[in-house]
Scaffold this active site. Structure first.
Site, PDB file in Angstrom:
ATOM      1  N   SER A  26      53.016  -3.347  -5.511  1.00  0.00           N
ATOM      2  CA  SER A  26      54.330  -3.814  -5.952  1.00  0.00           C
ATOM      3  C   SER A  26      55.152  -2.671  -6.518  1.00  0.00           C
ATOM      4  O   SER A  26      56.356  -2.569  -6.278  1.00  0.00           O
ATOM      5  CB  SER A  26      54.196  -4.869  -7.049  1.00  0.00           C
ATOM      6  OG  SER A  26      53.120  -5.690  -6.814  1.00  0.00           O
ATOM      7  N   ASP A  52      52.281  -1.545   3.956  1.00  0.00           N
ATOM      8  CA  ASP A  52      53.582  -1.864   3.371  1.00  0.00           C
ATOM      9  C   ASP A  52      54.381  -0.613   2.998  1.00  0.00           C
ATOM     10  O   ASP A  52      55.586  -0.547   3.225  1.00  0.00           O
ATOM     11  CB  ASP A  52      53.405  -2.740   2.110  1.00  0.00           C
ATOM     12  CG  ASP A  52      53.067  -4.183   2.462  1.00  0.00           C
ATOM     13  OD1 ASP A  52      52.412  -4.393   3.501  1.00  0.00           O
ATOM     14  OD2 ASP A  52      53.464  -5.098   1.711  1.00  0.00           O
ATOM     15  N   ASN A  95      54.508  -6.495   8.935  1.00  0.00           N
ATOM     16  CA  ASN A  95      54.308  -7.750   8.194  1.00  0.00           C
ATOM     17  C   ASN A  95      54.443  -7.461   6.696  1.00  0.00           C
ATOM     18  O   ASN A  95      53.774  -8.065   5.865  1.00  0.00           O
ATOM     19  CB  ASN A  95      52.918  -8.317   8.515  1.00  0.00           C
ATOM     20  CG  ASN A  95      52.765  -9.747   8.019  1.00  0.00           C
ATOM     21  OD1 ASN A  95      53.752 -10.407   7.703  1.00  0.00           O
ATOM     22  ND2 ASN A  95      51.536 -10.220   7.934  1.00  0.00           N
ATOM     23  N   GLY A  97      56.057  -7.818   3.517  1.00  0.00           N
ATOM     24  CA  GLY A  97      56.985  -8.597   2.698  1.00  0.00           C
ATOM     25  C   GLY A  97      57.625  -7.770   1.591  1.00  0.00           C
ATOM     26  O   GLY A  97      58.808  -7.929   1.291  1.00  0.00           O
ATOM     27  N   ARG A 125      57.728 -16.094   8.117  1.00  0.00           N
ATOM     28  CA  ARG A 125      57.770 -16.064   6.646  1.00  0.00           C
ATOM     29  C   ARG A 125      59.211 -16.288   6.179  1.00  0.00           C
ATOM     30  O   ARG A 125      60.102 -15.519   6.533  1.00  0.00           O
ATOM     31  CB  ARG A 125      57.205 -14.729   6.119  1.00  0.00           C
ATOM     32  CG  ARG A 125      55.746 -14.557   6.503  1.00  0.00           C
ATOM     33  CD  ARG A 125      55.203 -13.190   6.159  1.00  0.00           C
ATOM     34  NE  ARG A 125      55.104 -12.965   4.712  1.00  0.00           N
ATOM     35  CZ  ARG A 125      54.606 -11.856   4.174  1.00  0.00           C
ATOM     36  NH1 ARG A 125      54.175 -10.880   4.947  1.00  0.00           N
ATOM     37  NH2 ARG A 125      54.541 -11.720   2.874  1.00  0.00           N
ATOM     38  N   SER A 173      59.337 -14.865  -6.567  1.00  0.00           N
ATOM     39  CA  SER A 173      60.095 -13.995  -7.466  1.00  0.00           C
ATOM     40  C   SER A 173      60.623 -12.783  -6.700  1.00  0.00           C
ATOM     41  O   SER A 173      61.446 -12.040  -7.209  1.00  0.00           O
ATOM     42  CB  SER A 173      59.212 -13.545  -8.621  1.00  0.00           C
ATOM     43  OG  SER A 173      58.171 -12.750  -8.126  1.00  0.00           O
ATOM     44  N   GLN A 174      60.140 -12.587  -5.470  1.00  0.00           N
ATOM     45  CA  GLN A 174      60.598 -11.420  -4.703  1.00  0.00           C
ATOM     46  C   GLN A 174      62.082 -11.506  -4.369  1.00  0.00           C
ATOM     47  O   GLN A 174      62.747 -10.493  -4.167  1.00  0.00           O
ATOM     48  CB  GLN A 174      59.790 -11.288  -3.411  1.00  0.00           C
ATOM     49  CG  GLN A 174      58.384 -10.802  -3.668  1.00  0.00           C
ATOM     50  CD  GLN A 174      57.667 -10.403  -2.377  1.00  0.00           C
ATOM     51  OE1 GLN A 174      58.283  -9.949  -1.429  1.00  0.00           O
ATOM     52  NE2 GLN A 174      56.368 -10.595  -2.351  1.00  0.00           N
ATOM     53  N   SER A 202      56.079 -16.299 -11.495  1.00  0.00           N
ATOM     54  CA  SER A 202      55.637 -14.883 -11.456  1.00  0.00           C
ATOM     55  C   SER A 202      56.506 -13.971 -12.312  1.00  0.00           C
ATOM     56  O   SER A 202      56.953 -12.906 -11.867  1.00  0.00           O
ATOM     57  CB  SER A 202      55.630 -14.368 -10.013  1.00  0.00           C
ATOM     58  OG  SER A 202      54.916 -15.216  -9.183  1.00  0.00           O
ATOM     59  N   ASP A 321      45.912 -13.418 -10.337  1.00  0.00           N
ATOM     60  CA  ASP A 321      45.025 -12.694  -9.415  1.00  0.00           C
ATOM     61  C   ASP A 321      43.761 -12.220 -10.110  1.00  0.00           C
ATOM     62  O   ASP A 321      42.644 -12.419  -9.626  1.00  0.00           O
ATOM     63  CB  ASP A 321      45.755 -11.483  -8.818  1.00  0.00           C
ATOM     64  CG  ASP A 321      46.761 -11.915  -7.752  1.00  0.00           C
ATOM     65  OD1 ASP A 321      46.725 -13.102  -7.360  1.00  0.00           O
ATOM     66  OD2 ASP A 321      47.567 -11.071  -7.332  1.00  0.00           O
ATOM     67  N   LYS A 348      47.396 -19.061  -1.948  1.00  0.00           N
ATOM     68  CA  LYS A 348      47.301 -17.615  -1.721  1.00  0.00           C
ATOM     69  C   LYS A 348      46.677 -17.344  -0.346  1.00  0.00           C
ATOM     70  O   LYS A 348      46.752 -18.198   0.525  1.00  0.00           O
ATOM     71  CB  LYS A 348      46.494 -16.966  -2.847  1.00  0.00           C
ATOM     72  CG  LYS A 348      47.213 -17.010  -4.195  1.00  0.00           C
ATOM     73  CD  LYS A 348      48.478 -16.168  -4.163  1.00  0.00           C
ATOM     74  CE  LYS A 348      49.323 -16.295  -5.411  1.00  0.00           C
ATOM     75  NZ  LYS A 348      48.819 -15.590  -6.567  1.00  0.00           N
ATOM     76  N   GLU A 349      46.080 -16.160  -0.156  1.00  0.00           N
ATOM     77  CA  GLU A 349      45.491 -15.790   1.127  1.00  0.00           C
ATOM     78  C   GLU A 349      44.640 -16.924   1.698  1.00  0.00           C
ATOM     79  O   GLU A 349      44.541 -17.123   2.896  1.00  0.00           O
ATOM     80  CB  GLU A 349      44.639 -14.531   0.970  1.00  0.00           C
ATOM     81  CG  GLU A 349      45.417 -13.230   0.991  1.00  0.00           C
ATOM     82  CD  GLU A 349      46.116 -12.903  -0.321  1.00  0.00           C
ATOM     83  OE1 GLU A 349      46.238 -13.791  -1.201  1.00  0.00           O
ATOM     84  OE2 GLU A 349      46.570 -11.748  -0.449  1.00  0.00           O
ATOM     85  N   ARG A 352      42.079 -20.500  -3.007  1.00  0.00           N
ATOM     86  CA  ARG A 352      41.115 -19.720  -3.790  1.00  0.00           C
ATOM     87  C   ARG A 352      40.266 -20.591  -4.723  1.00  0.00           C
ATOM     88  O   ARG A 352      39.184 -20.170  -5.121  1.00  0.00           O
ATOM     89  CB  ARG A 352      41.845 -18.629  -4.586  1.00  0.00           C
ATOM     90  CG  ARG A 352      42.317 -17.491  -3.694  1.00  0.00           C
ATOM     91  CD  ARG A 352      43.111 -16.458  -4.446  1.00  0.00           C
ATOM     92  NE  ARG A 352      43.239 -15.233  -3.660  1.00  0.00           N
ATOM     93  CZ  ARG A 352      44.027 -14.212  -3.981  1.00  0.00           C
ATOM     94  NH1 ARG A 352      44.745 -14.263  -5.088  1.00  0.00           N
ATOM     95  NH2 ARG A 352      44.088 -13.145  -3.226  1.00  0.00           N
ATOM     96  N   HIS A 404      40.922 -10.345   0.310  1.00  0.00           N
ATOM     97  CA  HIS A 404      40.396  -9.149  -0.336  1.00  0.00           C
ATOM     98  C   HIS A 404      39.793  -9.438  -1.699  1.00  0.00           C
ATOM     99  O   HIS A 404      38.766  -8.884  -2.069  1.00  0.00           O
ATOM    100  CB  HIS A 404      41.497  -8.093  -0.448  1.00  0.00           C
ATOM    101  CG  HIS A 404      42.784  -8.594  -1.068  1.00  0.00           C
ATOM    102  ND1 HIS A 404      43.533  -7.866  -1.924  1.00  0.00           N
ATOM    103  CD2 HIS A 404      43.445  -9.781  -0.956  1.00  0.00           C
ATOM    104  CE1 HIS A 404      44.597  -8.544  -2.299  1.00  0.00           C
ATOM    105  NE2 HIS A 404      44.564  -9.716  -1.719  1.00  0.00           N
ATOM    106  N   ARG A 405      40.423 -10.343  -2.459  1.00  0.00           N
ATOM    107  CA  ARG A 405      39.944 -10.563  -3.829  1.00  0.00           C
ATOM    108  C   ARG A 405      38.610 -11.315  -3.865  1.00  0.00           C
ATOM    109  O   ARG A 405      37.785 -11.076  -4.744  1.00  0.00           O
ATOM    110  CB  ARG A 405      40.994 -11.281  -4.660  1.00  0.00           C
ATOM    111  CG  ARG A 405      42.282 -10.512  -4.729  1.00  0.00           C
ATOM    112  CD  ARG A 405      43.064 -10.694  -6.003  1.00  0.00           C
ATOM    113  NE  ARG A 405      44.250  -9.863  -5.923  1.00  0.00           N
ATOM    114  CZ  ARG A 405      44.256  -8.539  -6.105  1.00  0.00           C
ATOM    115  NH1 ARG A 405      43.148  -7.911  -6.442  1.00  0.00           N
ATOM    116  NH2 ARG A 405      45.360  -7.847  -5.966  1.00  0.00           N
ATOM    117  N   LYS A 432      43.498  -4.704   2.326  1.00  0.00           N
ATOM    118  CA  LYS A 432      44.844  -5.141   1.953  1.00  0.00           C
ATOM    119  C   LYS A 432      45.350  -4.399   0.718  1.00  0.00           C
ATOM    120  O   LYS A 432      46.521  -4.042   0.643  1.00  0.00           O
ATOM    121  CB  LYS A 432      44.827  -6.651   1.714  1.00  0.00           C
ATOM    122  CG  LYS A 432      46.146  -7.183   1.223  1.00  0.00           C
ATOM    123  CD  LYS A 432      46.517  -8.489   1.852  1.00  0.00           C
ATOM    124  CE  LYS A 432      47.993  -8.737   1.665  1.00  0.00           C
ATOM    125  NZ  LYS A 432      48.360 -10.117   1.676  1.00  0.00           N
TER     126      LYS A 432
END
Ligand code: DC
Length: 672
Positions: A26, A52, A95, A97, A125, A173-174, A202, A321, A348-349, A352, A404-405, A432
């Site tokens: 980020s 990214d 991809n 974002g 997206r 929030s992006q 967020s 996260d 999420k991915e 979770r 990934h997490r 990721k």
């Protein structure tokens, strides 16, 4: 990176040392865009190298920014006043974002003839809320495909900035971040107000944006979380140099490691008390669980405090996260741990909550789950087992859901008191955010040597040991020891030192072998920095190796070096005495053979393909002579270990041999 189908992590005993984490995703892309929009040159240190950031850098180059990359340091010459672009530009966003949204906003405010497109998934997206807000303030944006989704075309705006600009805060929030970073471009002679519609999610990510804007000379006035004012006269100013913080979510695994593992503690470099990332507050949660943490501006030092850890109850809204890591720490606690307010985990991915519950259960734990909470009960932890522990540790194959997490969290289960290994499926999903996560883990984690698996592949010359062993090593992500190369290098070094290869010089050759400055880099063999690959790989090199290998003192001198290859996560060792002498307790021993005729033919083909001339009959005679010496010597003669499995590959392809060894290996694993 481990690009294997699965990675087996042996039972781990302790951890100590320092890790330096990759930069935050980020922060990286925000800093790149801000550097591009300002006057002057910015040197960005510790930038994350990921898909990214690559996308963002490519776009900035297209806009005409000077971009110079040197490792993780990137120098950006800002656009300054040169914001107009008469020519049409098409940007490819992949991809990414974190590149697509802020660039859409910045380009729309700058104006031009811009097309933004990406991979098919990017075109699914949503971006409608951001486009609506930008259109409201007079930006010209057209959808080139489906309404509400990329690809987009951006034209010249007719900015109307007097009324407050509404933007939805409850989707991502992006969108707000994108506006906050773009609008200072239009705030030279008037202030600009943004109003958040709906509850802002967020918030920590908006904090990061505001913080970085301040570093670049823009002091946004914040009124609660509902209204943001960019003051008139705002102007992007380069801070000159800026360091990207390490990713605080990635730090959580090492903070947990320090809390769980015995040892001298873990130092995490790159992120610390001055962090602007919300997930840094994971530290407080681990302290409540018993970890001892000290910190400086950009570092953390973590060690075990209370043991077992203390079960806690926590509202995790502020660390969504990093909170996943608490679910695995909970297995080592004195009572249940309840994680509340984690509804965002579901979108999420992967879902979770479902994933963490299912995989903790595979480890043997008792887990309860609700719509937005998870309660994990501890497992027995040796002499410290709390009465609250339920169930028993089980060796689990952890499914990772392309998340990934999940993969990183469950690596921590390898510290279980039952000394069971953990299998992580699809380990490369960590790429990721942290491609070298497992390498970093293994660089600080320690296992008892006997827990680190070794597979031995012994056999005569030209039986294909090297190919088989290195292929199996690649499939398992294990290290590879070509022990023959050590004897070859020893002979080479002895000849260079003017020694004979006979018993008369035994002690001096052994002395050389004991301090052999040998390094393997892929296929290359380096002796004291010199590339000796070709010199030792010749037929003569093999014969010379065979000669020094009969000398007992030389064999003895190489034992320690060979043992040192037994490192996490495991080892494939090939040679003559791997299973009989060097690793007698290896988990799997294979004795590989092929007929002398076959072996001579293979060696012949190999030499011809490398452009050497060779005679098949003399090759066969040499092979047989070498086998005879290797089998008849008094120390560590070539022979199958008693518990070795024999594999005659005379009529097998390499793939078939690899498959056979993999089946043997899998059949000896404990994973349910
Ligand atoms: O595997 P290779 O051809 O590179 O081995 C060269 C010689 O080294 C072999 O003929 C005997 C010796 N060697 C050994 O004695 N013990 C080993 N573990 C490996 C090789």
């Amino acid at each position: 990176m481990f690009a294997t189908a699965f990675l087996d992590i042996p039972a781990l005993q302790g951890a100590s040392g320092t890790v330096t984490l990759p930069g935050s995703k980020s922060i990286s892309n925000r800093v790149l865009l801000l550097s591009a929009l300002c006057q002057g040159t910015t040197v960005v240190h510790d930038l994350l190298d990921s898909d990214d950031t690559q996308v963002m850098l490519a776009a900035l180059r297209q806009l005409g920014c000077g971009v110079q990359v040197e490792g993780t340091t990137v120098t950006i010459k800002g656009l300054g006043e040169q914001l107009s672009h008469p020519e049409a530009i098409t940007f490819f966003m992949g991809n990414a974002g974190t590149a697509m949204r802020p660039l859409t906003a910045a380009l729309s405010v700058m104006g031009g003839d811009f097309t933004l497109q990406g991979v098919p998934r990017m075109h699914e997206r949503p971006i409608g809320d951001l486009v609506d807000a930008l259109r409201e303030l007079g930006c010209r944006i057209d959808y080139l495909g489906n309404e509400g989704f990329p690809p987009l075309h951006i034209g010249q705006p007719d900015l109307k900035l007097d009324a407050p600009i509404p933007v939805r805060g409850d989707v991502s929030s992006q969108f707000l971040t994108a506006l906050l970073m773009a609008l200072p471009l239009a705030a030279q002679d008037r202030s600009i107000t943004i109003e958040v519609v709906g509850e802002l999610i967020s918030k920590p990510y908006i904090e990061i944006t505001l913080n970085l804007l301040a570093r670049f000379g823009i002091d946004v006035e914040r009124h609660g979380w509902a209204r943001f004012v960019i003051p008139a006269g705002s102007r992007f100013q380069s801070p000159g140099t800026i360091h990207v913080e390490a990713d605080a979510s990635s730090a959580s695994y090492f903070i947990a490691l320090g809390a769980i593992a015995q040892g001298d503690g873990i130092r995490v470099n790159g992120v610390g008390a001055d962090s602007i990332q919300g997930d840094i507050r994971f530290v407080e949660a681990t302290e409540r669980m018993g970890a001892k943490v000290t910190s400086g501006p950009n570092w953390l030092q973590i060690s075990r405090g209370a043991w077992p850890l203390k079960g806690i109850e926590l509202d995790c809204n502020h660390i969504p996260d990093a909170a996943m890591t608490l679910a695995v720490m909970a297995l080592y606690a004195d009572g249940p741990t309840l994680l509340r307010n984690i509804a965002s985990w579901r979108v999420k991915e992967t879902d979770r909550i479902v994933a963490m519950a299912a995989e903790c259960r595979k480890l043997g734990a008792t887990v309860e789950e609700g719509p937005d909470w998870l309660r994990v009960h501890p497992l027995p932890n040796g002499p410290f087992t709390p009465p609250a522990a339920k169930g028993q540790w089980q060796a689990a194959s952890i499914h990772t859901y392309d998340d990934h997490r999940v993969a990183m969290c469950f690596s921590l289960a390898a510290f279980n008191a039952a000394k069971l290994p953990v299998r992580i499926e699809d380990p490369k999903c960590v790429a990721k955010t942290f491609p070298d996560y497992f390498e970093a883990l293994f660089s600080v984690a320690a296992a008892e040597a006997t827990q680190i698996p070794v597979i031995c592949i012994d056999g005569p010359t030209a039986s294909g040991k090297g190919t088989l062993a290195s292929r199996v090593a690649a499939q398992l992500g294990y290290h590879y020891l070509d022990s023959g190369a050590l004897y070859r290098v020893t002979a080479h070094a002895a000849l260079q030192a003017g020694l004979s290869l006979e018993a008369a010089d035994e002690s001096r050759i052994a002395e050389l072998a004991r301090q052999l400055p040998v390094h393997f880099e892929g296929e290359q063999v380096l002796l004291g920095g010199e590339d000796v690959t070709d010199a030792i790989r010749s037929e003569q090199g093999g014969m010379n190796a065979s000669k020094v290998s009969v000398l007992p003192a030389v064999r003895e001198a190489l034992v320690q070096l060979q043992h040192s290859f037994r490192r996490l996560p495991g080892l494939l060792a090939d040679g003559r005495d791997m299973g009989t002498v060097i690793f007698p307790n290896a988990s799997l021993k294979v004795f590989l053979t092929a007929s002398a005729a076959q072996r001579a033919e293979r060696r012949h083909k190999q030499l011809i393909s490398k452009g050497f001339s060779a005679n098949i009959d003399s090759l066969r005679a040499d092979l047989e002579a070498r086998d005879a010496r290797d089998m008849s010597r008094s120390v560590a003669p070539l022979k199958p270990a008693q518990d070795a499995l024999q594999l005659d590959n005379s009529s097998l392809t390499i793939e078939a041999s690899v498959e056979r060894v993999m089946v043997w290996w899998q059949s000896r694993q404990v994973f349910s």
